[in-house]
Scaffold this motif. Sequence first.
Motif, PDB file in Angstrom:
ATOM      1  N   UNK A  78       8.050 -83.916  42.237  1.00 23.51           N
ATOM      2  CA  UNK A  78       9.352 -84.102  42.941  1.00 23.51           C
ATOM      3  C   UNK A  78      10.569 -83.502  42.191  1.00 23.51           C
ATOM      4  N   UNK A  79      11.455 -83.624  43.289  1.00 24.69           N
ATOM      5  CA  UNK A  79      12.961 -83.046  42.577  1.00 24.69           C
ATOM      6  C   UNK A  79      13.357 -83.946  41.833  1.00 24.69           C
ATOM      7  N   UNK A  80      14.355 -83.269  41.164  1.00 17.85           N
ATOM      8  CA  UNK A  80      15.237 -84.128  40.083  1.00 17.85           C
ATOM      9  C   UNK A  80      15.732 -85.411  40.693  1.00 17.85           C
ATOM     10  N   UNK A  81      15.617 -86.448  40.066  1.00 15.05           N
ATOM     11  CA  UNK A  81      16.496 -87.704  40.694  1.00 15.05           C
ATOM     12  C   UNK A  81      15.585 -88.376  41.537  1.00 15.05           C
ATOM     13  N   UNK A  82      14.080 -88.260  41.345  1.00 11.76           N
ATOM     14  CA  UNK A  82      12.935 -88.754  41.821  1.00 11.76           C
ATOM     15  C   UNK A  82      12.226 -89.568  41.027  1.00 11.76           C
ATOM     16  N   UNK A  83      11.854 -90.884  41.393  1.00  9.66           N
ATOM     17  CA  UNK A  83      10.846 -91.494  40.336  1.00  9.66           C
ATOM     18  C   UNK A  83       9.735 -92.170  41.298  1.00  9.66           C
ATOM     19  N   UNK A  84       8.408 -92.480  40.898  1.00 11.44           N
ATOM     20  CA  UNK A  84       7.496 -93.023  41.797  1.00 11.44           C
ATOM     21  C   UNK A  84       7.534 -94.490  41.529  1.00 11.44           C
ATOM     22  N   UNK A  85       7.274 -95.230  42.899  1.00 11.32           N
ATOM     23  CA  UNK A  85       7.524 -96.360  42.803  1.00 11.32           C
ATOM     24  C   UNK A  85       6.267 -97.428  42.453  1.00 11.32           C
ATOM     25  N   UNK A 103       7.225-100.323  39.961  1.00  8.30           N
ATOM     26  CA  UNK A 103       6.042-100.595  39.073  1.00  8.30           C
ATOM     27  C   UNK A 103       5.944 -99.576  37.618  1.00  8.30           C
ATOM     28  N   UNK A 104       6.500 -98.501  37.663  1.00 14.37           N
ATOM     29  CA  UNK A 104       6.695 -97.695  36.752  1.00 14.37           C
ATOM     30  C   UNK A 104       7.811 -97.923  35.717  1.00 14.37           C
ATOM     31  N   UNK A 105       8.550 -98.942  35.966  1.00 17.07           N
ATOM     32  CA  UNK A 105       9.627 -99.288  35.416  1.00 17.07           C
ATOM     33  C   UNK A 105       9.287-100.638  34.338  1.00 17.07           C
ATOM     34  N   UNK A 106      10.051-101.069  33.354  1.00 13.51           N
ATOM     35  CA  UNK A 106       9.739-102.077  32.685  1.00 13.51           C
ATOM     36  C   UNK A 106      10.181-103.583  33.445  1.00 13.51           C
ATOM     37  N   UNK A 107       9.272-104.587  33.355  1.00 14.21           N
ATOM     38  CA  UNK A 107       9.677-105.784  33.831  1.00 14.21           C
ATOM     39  C   UNK A 107      10.148-105.725  35.531  1.00 14.21           C
ATOM     40  N   UNK A 108       9.363-105.050  36.509  1.00  9.96           N
ATOM     41  CA  UNK A 108       9.786-104.669  37.872  1.00  9.96           C
ATOM     42  C   UNK A 108       9.910-106.084  38.536  1.00  9.96           C
ATOM     43  N   UNK A 109       8.908-107.007  38.101  1.00  8.51           N
ATOM     44  CA  UNK A 109       8.938-108.523  38.782  1.00  8.51           C
ATOM     45  C   UNK A 109      10.237-109.140  38.403  1.00  8.51           C
ATOM     46  N   UNK A 110      10.696-109.058  37.255  1.00  9.15           N
ATOM     47  CA  UNK A 110      11.799-109.639  36.683  1.00  9.15           C
ATOM     48  C   UNK A 110      13.176-108.963  37.524  1.00  9.15           C
ATOM     49  N   UNK A 111      13.287-107.672  37.680  1.00 18.05           N
ATOM     50  CA  UNK A 111      13.982-106.898  38.446  1.00 18.05           C
ATOM     51  C   UNK A 111      14.436-107.448  39.846  1.00 18.05           C
ATOM     52  N   UNK A 112      13.169-107.436  40.782  1.00 18.04           N
ATOM     53  CA  UNK A 112      13.323-107.882  42.057  1.00 18.04           C
ATOM     54  C   UNK A 112      13.577-109.273  42.165  1.00 18.04           C
ATOM     55  N   UNK A 113      13.409-110.032  41.471  1.00 13.99           N
ATOM     56  CA  UNK A 113      13.726-111.467  41.390  1.00 13.99           C
ATOM     57  C   UNK A 113      15.263-111.565  41.099  1.00 13.99           C
ATOM     58  N   UNK A 114      15.792-110.794  39.989  1.00 12.75           N
ATOM     59  CA  UNK A 114      17.099-111.005  39.724  1.00 12.75           C
ATOM     60  C   UNK A 114      18.061-110.371  40.911  1.00 12.75           C
ATOM     61  N   UNK A 115      17.620-109.306  41.600  1.00  8.15           N
ATOM     62  CA  UNK A 115      18.364-108.619  42.670  1.00  8.15           C
ATOM     63  C   UNK A 115      18.460-109.366  43.915  1.00  8.15           C
ATOM     64  N   UNK A 137      13.665-101.856  37.368  1.00  5.68           N
ATOM     65  CA  UNK A 137      14.300-101.124  38.621  1.00  5.68           C
ATOM     66  C   UNK A 137      13.502-101.925  39.899  1.00  5.68           C
ATOM     67  N   UNK A 138      14.434-101.758  40.856  1.00  2.00           N
ATOM     68  CA  UNK A 138      13.659-102.557  42.193  1.00  2.00           C
ATOM     69  C   UNK A 138      14.395-101.711  43.390  1.00  2.00           C
ATOM     70  N   UNK A 139      13.767-101.726  44.436  1.00  2.00           N
ATOM     71  CA  UNK A 139      14.539-101.611  45.897  1.00  2.00           C
ATOM     72  C   UNK A 139      15.152-102.750  46.221  1.00  2.00           C
ATOM     73  N   UNK A 140      15.829-102.377  47.474  1.00  2.00           N
ATOM     74  CA  UNK A 140      16.368-103.608  48.031  1.00  2.00           C
ATOM     75  C   UNK A 140      16.399-103.460  49.772  1.00  2.00           C
ATOM     76  N   UNK A 141      16.283-104.325  50.537  1.00  2.00           N
ATOM     77  CA  UNK A 141      16.821-104.232  51.864  1.00  2.00           C
ATOM     78  C   UNK A 141      17.065-105.721  52.361  1.00  2.00           C
ATOM     79  N   UNK A 142      18.199-105.755  53.002  1.00  2.00           N
ATOM     80  CA  UNK A 142      18.801-106.972  53.477  1.00  2.00           C
ATOM     81  C   UNK A 142      19.070-106.799  55.075  1.00  2.00           C
ATOM     82  N   UNK A 143      19.228-108.032  55.618  1.00  3.14           N
ATOM     83  CA  UNK A 143      19.603-108.302  56.907  1.00  3.14           C
ATOM     84  C   UNK A 143      20.493-109.596  57.061  1.00  3.14           C
TER      85      UNK A 143
END
Length: 436
Positions: A101-108, A211-223, A277-283
């Motif tokens: 992948x190009x620079x600035x890309x990470x796998x989820x 998932x490739x980051x540390x504590x992804x479950x904690x990140x998603x909950x915090x966000x 790290x995590x992604x986010x979407x809201x409505x």
Amino acid sequence: MSQMPQQAALSKCPSCAEPLESGDRFCGACGYDLSVVPAPPQDHPTLTMDGSGAPGEGVDWPVASEPDSSDTPSAVHLPTDLPGTDSGGTPLPRPDSAVSPAPGVRFDRPLEPDDYPLQAPDPRVAAAPAEEAKVCVACRAGRVDNDGYCENCGHAQPRERDHMEQESGPVAAVSDRGLRHHRNEDAFAVGHTALPDGSPVALAVVCDGVSSATRPDVASLAASQAAGAALRAALPRGTHPQQAMHEAIVAASHAVDALAEEPAEAREHSPHQNAPACTIVGAIVTAGLLVVGWVGDSRAYWVPVDRASPAARLTEDDSWAAQMVAAGLMNEAEAYADERAHAITGWLGADAYELEPHTASFKPDRPGVVVVCTDGLWNYAESAEEMAEVVPLDAAARPLHSAQVLVGHALDGGGHDNVTVAVLPFPAPPVGAGSG
């Protein structure tokens, strides 16, 4: 002792298929007792889809509008730079390599399942007091220790976040661990409130841990918690919904950034080097306005109640596949079939590049529902037409049931990822009119 030769020959756990080391007595992922090896279990979804709707034909769905626009134009086909957005995607230049992948890309997610950390249940779920000690769900005899394992048979106990459901007025959400992951790394926040004029507003935020980051479950909950709190505070004050969504994503980003300042002892036991790290979407849904916001590849879809006009995807992924399509290097089918498709180019986290929250506002001309979800669902209903086919016809009246059906659809499809879905009816019904 008679089982040891058979045990030593096992290459993976018969319960969860996790790789084993020679001499293991219990599976490190699920705690399965390896001294007795039954036939491999089969995956069975916990929910079943029992409703569907076919998209109809007719007038087109209105284009995205600026918040202060009074017209309701027709036909929406979202380009890379969405109309009505405060920031649009910029295609990456052609990659120098056809492999990486190009620079600035990470796998989820890790490239191989073996890369997933083998973790005990969420340590934040505290053990019950000694006088109310939990009993193992497997052997029904052993006491569950503070790490969430049975002291008698070693079986890992169900975790609080394996399956979650919540209904708040007219909006509801369901999250499930899926059939292949060791834990649920998704999180959500739903709620309803009122604008200063008393008109109702419903909101939902869905986050997917990287998932490739540390504590992804904690990140998603915090966000999700930070974004939800920001929306509930800003909207009653009169902040425009699109501005409120932007500020909520920024608040979520700050919450995830703060997780990088973890104690030294936590870093020593971390199997990863990447910051949480995590992604986010809201409505946000009001009586006449629909606002979405996102960073990453979690999505929002619009599905009209009457199915007389086409459904639409309201977000554009921050992903390798989306960038390839936007740059004209691949068509959508080719891009999403590539193994690099889910490499994300935007996320929340201390090691992310410059934060670029995307927001868009719409003024639908008819009732419908907004489906906010992680890729654990849309991998099994990717196009807007496919999503409309699996959304129940009564979704606006029964949002919780509809979220359950959509999660069941993902589990029926294989449940290869955590799956989280929120369903919001449009227009927002008066507070108290929802089923919850």
